[in-house]
Design an enzyme around this catalytic site. Structure first.
Site, mmCIF file in Angstrom:
data_model
loop_
_atom_site.group_PDB
_atom_site.id
_atom_site.type_symbol
_atom_site.label_atom_id
_atom_site.label_comp_id
_atom_site.label_asym_id
_atom_site.label_seq_id
_atom_site.Cartn_x
_atom_site.Cartn_y
_atom_site.Cartn_z
ATOM 1 N N ASP A 166 6.941 34.395 41.720
ATOM 2 C CA ASP A 166 8.348 34.765 41.486
ATOM 3 C C ASP A 166 8.519 36.199 40.994
ATOM 4 O O ASP A 166 9.639 36.624 40.738
ATOM 5 C CB ASP A 166 8.959 33.842 40.414
ATOM 6 C CG ASP A 166 9.125 32.407 40.889
ATOM 7 O OD1 ASP A 166 8.967 32.151 42.096
ATOM 8 O OD2 ASP A 166 9.421 31.543 40.044
ATOM 9 N N LYS A 218 16.596 34.114 37.360
ATOM 10 C CA LYS A 218 16.992 33.611 38.684
ATOM 11 C C LYS A 218 17.324 32.133 38.595
ATOM 12 O O LYS A 218 16.827 31.400 37.728
ATOM 13 C CB LYS A 218 15.907 33.838 39.736
ATOM 14 C CG LYS A 218 14.554 33.152 39.479
ATOM 15 C CD LYS A 218 14.446 31.707 39.932
ATOM 16 C CE LYS A 218 13.056 31.120 39.670
ATOM 17 N NZ LYS A 218 13.019 29.666 39.652
HETATM 18 O O1 C5P Z 1 2.712 31.675 41.082
HETATM 19 P P1 C5P Z 1 2.947 31.095 39.719
HETATM 20 O O2 C5P Z 1 1.934 31.590 38.713
HETATM 21 O O3 C5P Z 1 4.347 31.216 39.237
HETATM 22 O O4 C5P Z 1 2.678 29.528 39.872
HETATM 23 C C1 C5P Z 1 2.482 28.679 38.788
HETATM 24 C C2 C5P Z 1 1.942 27.348 39.307
HETATM 25 O O5 C5P Z 1 2.963 26.670 40.054
HETATM 26 C C3 C5P Z 1 0.764 27.481 40.262
HETATM 27 O O6 C5P Z 1 -0.462 27.498 39.561
HETATM 28 C C4 C5P Z 1 0.904 26.228 41.117
HETATM 29 O O7 C5P Z 1 0.391 25.107 40.447
HETATM 30 C C5 C5P Z 1 2.414 26.047 41.199
HETATM 31 N N1 C5P Z 1 2.985 26.649 42.428
HETATM 32 C C6 C5P Z 1 2.777 26.019 43.636
HETATM 33 N N2 C5P Z 1 3.303 26.562 44.789
HETATM 34 C C7 C5P Z 1 4.035 27.696 44.734
HETATM 35 C C8 C5P Z 1 4.285 28.336 43.500
HETATM 36 C C9 C5P Z 1 3.733 27.780 42.362
HETATM 37 O O8 C5P Z 1 2.111 24.985 43.711
HETATM 38 N N3 C5P Z 1 4.544 28.203 45.862
#
Ligand code: C5P
Length: 315
Positions: A150, A14
């Protein structure tokens, strides 16, 4: 009855067309307005019954592909989201059996194009199919949302807006086809580090809002207007952590890209080079942007792709 012993699922990368980021939440995440657009850079995830049969581990992982230094960044243990996806299908269905998972990678690793999340989406679909679980679309979407912000988009594909932490998805009207060029960095950036830098730079971030100009450009299939309305609140944070990205963005813009931005948390940079216009004009613009990016000497690879494309698909 034939029993599948191998299932392969193709899943797209993406790019974010808009990434509006609110203030940090108590759970450590940020509220987003995240316009996802799936592009034709695909990983293929193959899940195979383990042979010879074994009791454990439930999942082994291997990775291959032509991604240069990126491949070394793929974790091959249970911290990999694809392995966690397989374990979650096993848990939900009670039907898991030992499998070997191979990730054939084309999506940049730690690149801001949701490659790890895409692999997890593909592994959910592949394990569900291999084990004959028949989990509903809703159950798969719920598992995806638990795995990461994601992952659900990898199941859905096309163009969609994510709210909440990005996992609450609504499809968007986007009848156009777009041509993109992506500059893969020699370095990776951790998503958590980029959000941390965002908090440092923007302690007063307002609540995120959808951009009506972007919605209009997408609904009308207007590539020039789309190029003008691309935006990413995380870009200053990614540039602060990796200042050379300024030169990458400037090179593509200078060569005639209709729009340019850091993809997601970066460091991959995305360049819109055309829409449904005369294909020779688009090809010329693409060639100029590719040459300029290669000329910077900053890119691990420069690749072109089309958007949008469907989400995870069983081959
Ligand atoms: O959800 P994901 O594992 O992809 O997120 C990785 C990191 O990115 C999270 O631990 C957080 O620190 C940050 N994040 C965030 N807000 C979001 C998505 C991700 O702060 N909406």
């Amino acid at each position: 009855m034939t029993v599948n012993t191998t299932v392969t699922v193709r899943v797209p990368a993406k790019v974010n067309l808009q990434l509006a980021v609110g203030p940090g939440r108590e759970d450590g995440f940020h509220d987003l307005v995240n316009v996802f657009h799936a592009v034709s850079l695909f990983d293929e995830v193959t899940v195979k019954d383990a042979y010879p049969r074994r009791q454990s581990p439930l999942v082994t992982l291997t990775a291959g592909g032509e991604l240069g230094s990126h491949l070394a960044r793929v974790p091959l243990d249970e911290s990999n989201l694809a392995a966690r996806a397989a374990l979650s299908v096993a848990r939900e269905s009670g039907r898991g059996r030992p499998v070997d998972i191979h990730l054939e990678k084309n999506i940049p690793v730690a690149g801001g194009m949701a490659g790890g999340s895409a692999d997890a989406a593909a592994a959910l679909v592949a394990c569900d199919r291999l084990w004959g679980c028949g989990l509903s679309r809703e159950r798969l979407l719920e598992s995806a949302a638990r795995l990461g912000s994601d992952v659900a988009f990898g199941l859905v594909g096309a163009t969609a807006v994510g709210t909440g932490r990005g996992e609450i998805l609504e499809p968007m009207s986007s009848p156009g086809r777009y041509r993109w060029v992506f500059a893969l960095s020699k370095r990776g950036l951790s998503t958590a580090d980029v959000f941390g830098e965002y908090d440092r730079l923007r302690p007063d971030a307002p609540a995120p809002r959808a951009d009506p100009a972007l919605e209009k450009a997408l609904a009308e299939g207007d590539a020039v207007a789309l190029g003008r309305s691309l935006s990413n609140d995380l870009e200053p944070a990614a540039l602060s952590l990796l200042p050379e990205l300024e030169r990458t963005l400037a090179a593509g813009r200078g060569a005639g890209a209709l729009g340019a931005l850091v993809s997601g948390s970066g460091p991959t940079c995305a360049f819109l080079v055309g829409g449904d216009e005369d294909s020779s004009v688009v090809a010329e613009r693409e060639a100029a942007v590719v040459a300029a990016l290669r000329g910077t000497g900053l890119c691990e690879q420069v690749v072109a792709a089309d958007g949008d494309v469907p989400g995870a698909t069983v081959l």
